[in-house]
Write an enzyme that holds these catalytic residues in place. Structure first.
Site, short mmCIF file in Angstrom:
data_model
loop_
_atom_site.label_atom_id
_atom_site.label_comp_id
_atom_site.label_asym_id
_atom_site.label_seq_id
_atom_site.Cartn_x
_atom_site.Cartn_y
_atom_site.Cartn_z
N PHE A 1 -46.20 4.79 38.39
CA PHE A 1 -44.92 4.23 38.85
C PHE A 1 -43.73 4.73 38.02
CE2 PHE A 1 -46.92 1.05 36.02
CZ PHE A 1 -45.93 0.90 35.04
N LYS B 1 -31.68 -6.01 35.30
CA LYS B 1 -31.94 -4.75 36.00
C LYS B 1 -31.04 -4.59 37.24
CE LYS B 1 -36.75 -4.35 34.42
NZ LYS B 1 -38.16 -4.11 34.84
N ASN C 1 -37.85 -6.18 39.41
CA ASN C 1 -38.20 -7.53 38.95
C ASN C 1 -37.15 -8.14 38.02
OD1 ASN C 1 -38.77 -5.98 36.75
ND2 ASN C 1 -40.94 -6.48 36.63
N TYR D 1 -38.21 4.20 28.77
CA TYR D 1 -39.53 3.85 29.31
C TYR D 1 -40.58 4.92 28.98
CZ TYR D 1 -38.07 -0.31 31.89
OH TYR D 1 -37.64 -1.57 32.24
N HIS E 1 -35.88 -7.03 32.05
CA HIS E 1 -36.78 -6.45 31.04
C HIS E 1 -36.68 -7.32 29.80
CE1 HIS E 1 -38.64 -3.63 28.23
NE2 HIS E 1 -37.68 -4.01 27.39
N ARG F 1 -38.26 -14.20 37.17
CA ARG F 1 -38.88 -13.31 38.15
C ARG F 1 -39.36 -14.08 39.38
NH1 ARG F 1 -41.76 -9.41 33.66
NH2 ARG F 1 -40.24 -7.71 33.72
N ARG G 1 -40.10 -13.82 27.06
CA ARG G 1 -41.17 -13.44 27.99
C ARG G 1 -41.57 -14.63 28.86
NH1 ARG G 1 -42.24 -8.02 28.68
NH2 ARG G 1 -44.20 -8.76 29.57
N THR H 1 -44.85 -9.90 35.24
CA THR H 1 -44.27 -8.66 35.79
C THR H 1 -44.20 -8.71 37.32
OG1 THR H 1 -45.35 -7.50 33.95
CG2 THR H 1 -44.47 -6.14 35.75
N GLU I 1 -36.05 -1.23 20.53
CA GLU I 1 -35.28 -1.28 21.78
C GLU I 1 -33.84 -1.74 21.55
OE1 GLU I 1 -39.09 -2.10 24.75
OE2 GLU I 1 -37.56 -3.65 24.54
#
Ligand code: GDP
Length: 140
Positions: free
Chosen positions: A59, A11, A114, A51, A117, A104, A87, A93, A128
């Site tokens: 948010f 990100k 964070n 998203y 993704h 993270r 993950r 998150t 995706e």
């Protein structure tokens, strides 16, 4: 265990701080192979589409603004149980709740910025991946 592919995004908070290599090193150390990768600057329309599932969340507007605030690195990771493995490597998150050693926990600025993704299931991973990459761009 099955070989899977999952969509990862490094990100804007992480690209801004030049962390792409450090994050990629964590994927590779865990046995995930980066089989596609490109650096792009998402448009607002692209971030809203990606998203879309979060459209009703409070948010959402902030998330879209953040994801378009700088370049991202979209990538396909491949390996055994790649979806859940990624993950695990990412961590929770909210970086305050992320396990030590996760991306993270080490790099995220806050619950929004964070750093990464990762797809949350094999079916969403396929959707995706096709959002960002054509088949010819993925080299296993
Ligand atoms: P993920 O699968 O761990 O990325 O989490 P989600 O799918 O629930 O949320 C998508 C992204 O929205 C997160 O990675 C954050 O960047 C952002 N996000 C999630 N929850 C919050 C929140 O409570 N506040 C803000 N500002 N951003 C959030």
């Amino acid at each position: 265990m099955a070989i899977e592919r999952t969509l990862s995004i490094i990100k804007p908070d992480a690209t801004r701080r030049n962390l792409t290599g450090k994050i990629n090193a964590k994927f590779e150390a865990a046995g995930l192979r980066i089989v596609a990768q490109k650096r792009i600057h998402l448009t607002i329309a692209q971030a809203e589409a990606f998203y879309g599932v979060h459209k009703a969340r409070p948010f959402f507007a902030g998330l879209v603004a953040f994801m378009t605030s700088g370049p991202v690195v979209a990538q396909v990771l491949e390996g055994e149980a790649a979806v859940t493995k990624n993950r695990d490597i990412m961590g929770a998150t909210d970086p305050k709740k992320a396990a030590p050693g996760t991306i993270r926990a080490e790099f995220a600025e806050d619950i929004e910025a964070n750093s990464v993704h990762g797809s949350d299931a094999t079916d969403t991973a396929a959707q995706e991946i096709s959002f960002f990459f054509s088949g010819i761009e993925i080299v296993g």
